[in-house]
Motif scaffolding. Structure first.
Motif, PDB file in Angstrom:
ATOM      1  N   GLY A  34      55.328 113.013-112.653  1.00 21.27           N
ATOM      2  CA  GLY A  34      54.143 112.370-112.492  1.00 21.27           C
ATOM      3  C   GLY A  34      53.612 112.687-110.926  1.00 21.27           C
ATOM      4  O   GLY A  34      52.522 113.186-111.059  1.00 21.27           O
ATOM      5  N   PHE A  35      54.591 112.802-110.196  1.00 22.40           N
ATOM      6  CA  PHE A  35      54.066 113.263-108.667  1.00 22.40           C
ATOM      7  C   PHE A  35      53.567 114.896-108.613  1.00 22.40           C
ATOM      8  O   PHE A  35      52.668 115.162-108.057  1.00 22.40           O
ATOM      9  CB  PHE A  35      54.968 112.996-107.657  1.00 22.40           C
ATOM     10  CG  PHE A  35      55.170 111.607-107.369  1.00 22.40           C
ATOM     11  CD1 PHE A  35      54.037 110.738-106.967  1.00 22.40           C
ATOM     12  CD2 PHE A  35      56.366 110.731-107.191  1.00 22.40           C
ATOM     13  CE1 PHE A  35      53.928 109.461-106.597  1.00 22.40           C
ATOM     14  CE2 PHE A  35      56.536 109.539-106.754  1.00 22.40           C
ATOM     15  CZ  PHE A  35      55.225 108.922-106.702  1.00 22.40           C
ATOM     16  N   VAL A  36      54.455 115.708-109.496  1.00 18.48           N
ATOM     17  CA  VAL A  36      54.042 116.934-109.501  1.00 18.48           C
ATOM     18  C   VAL A  36      52.754 117.271-110.174  1.00 18.48           C
ATOM     19  O   VAL A  36      51.923 118.024-109.836  1.00 18.48           O
ATOM     20  CB  VAL A  36      55.356 117.931-110.287  1.00 18.48           C
ATOM     21  CG1 VAL A  36      54.808 119.218-110.519  1.00 18.48           C
ATOM     22  CG2 VAL A  36      56.369 117.724-109.294  1.00 18.48           C
ATOM     23  N   VAL A  37      52.563 116.480-111.172  1.00 14.87           N
ATOM     24  CA  VAL A  37      51.373 116.843-112.149  1.00 14.87           C
ATOM     25  C   VAL A  37      50.152 116.138-111.208  1.00 14.87           C
ATOM     26  O   VAL A  37      49.238 116.797-111.226  1.00 14.87           O
ATOM     27  CB  VAL A  37      51.516 115.824-113.303  1.00 14.87           C
ATOM     28  CG1 VAL A  37      49.978 115.703-114.071  1.00 14.87           C
ATOM     29  CG2 VAL A  37      52.516 116.454-114.416  1.00 14.87           C
ATOM     30  N   ALA A  38      50.315 115.202-110.417  1.00 15.72           N
ATOM     31  CA  ALA A  38      49.306 114.385-109.690  1.00 15.72           C
ATOM     32  C   ALA A  38      49.037 115.801-108.550  1.00 15.72           C
ATOM     33  O   ALA A  38      47.875 115.733-108.129  1.00 15.72           O
ATOM     34  CB  ALA A  38      49.578 113.195-108.775  1.00 15.72           C
TER      35      ALA A  38
END
Length: 85
Positions: A34-38
């Motif tokens: 999720g953090f990488v996508v954000a």
């Protein structure tokens, strides 16, 4: 902010590798994803925002119509000649 997301993704990935619980590892891997996508979406938004035009230069239809009429009047008056240097 984008770099913060990437650091949080790295931290979540590190916790997932060090944990002995499978459930915690799965949660941390999902959080890292999720953090990488954000972060990627933040980088894309920054790039698109830097390439967008300034709204102050957009003409409204009435102004565009007035400029076209003015250009047509200049052409009709013989104003299409280049200015003398």
């Amino acid at each position: 902010m984008v770099w913060l997301y990437l650091l949080l993704a790295l931290a979540a990935f590190a916790v997932a590798l060090k944990s002995t619980s499978v459930a915690l590892a799965v949660v941390c891997l999902l959080a890292a994803l999720g953090f990488v996508v954000a972060a990627v979406l933040g980088l894309l938004a920054r790039r698109i925002g830097s390439q967008s035009r300034d709204e102050n230069f957009i003409l409204d239809p009435a102004e565009l119509h007035r400029l076209r009429e003015q250009a047509a009047a200049n052409r009709a008056a013989g104003g299409d000649q280049p200015p003398a240097a």
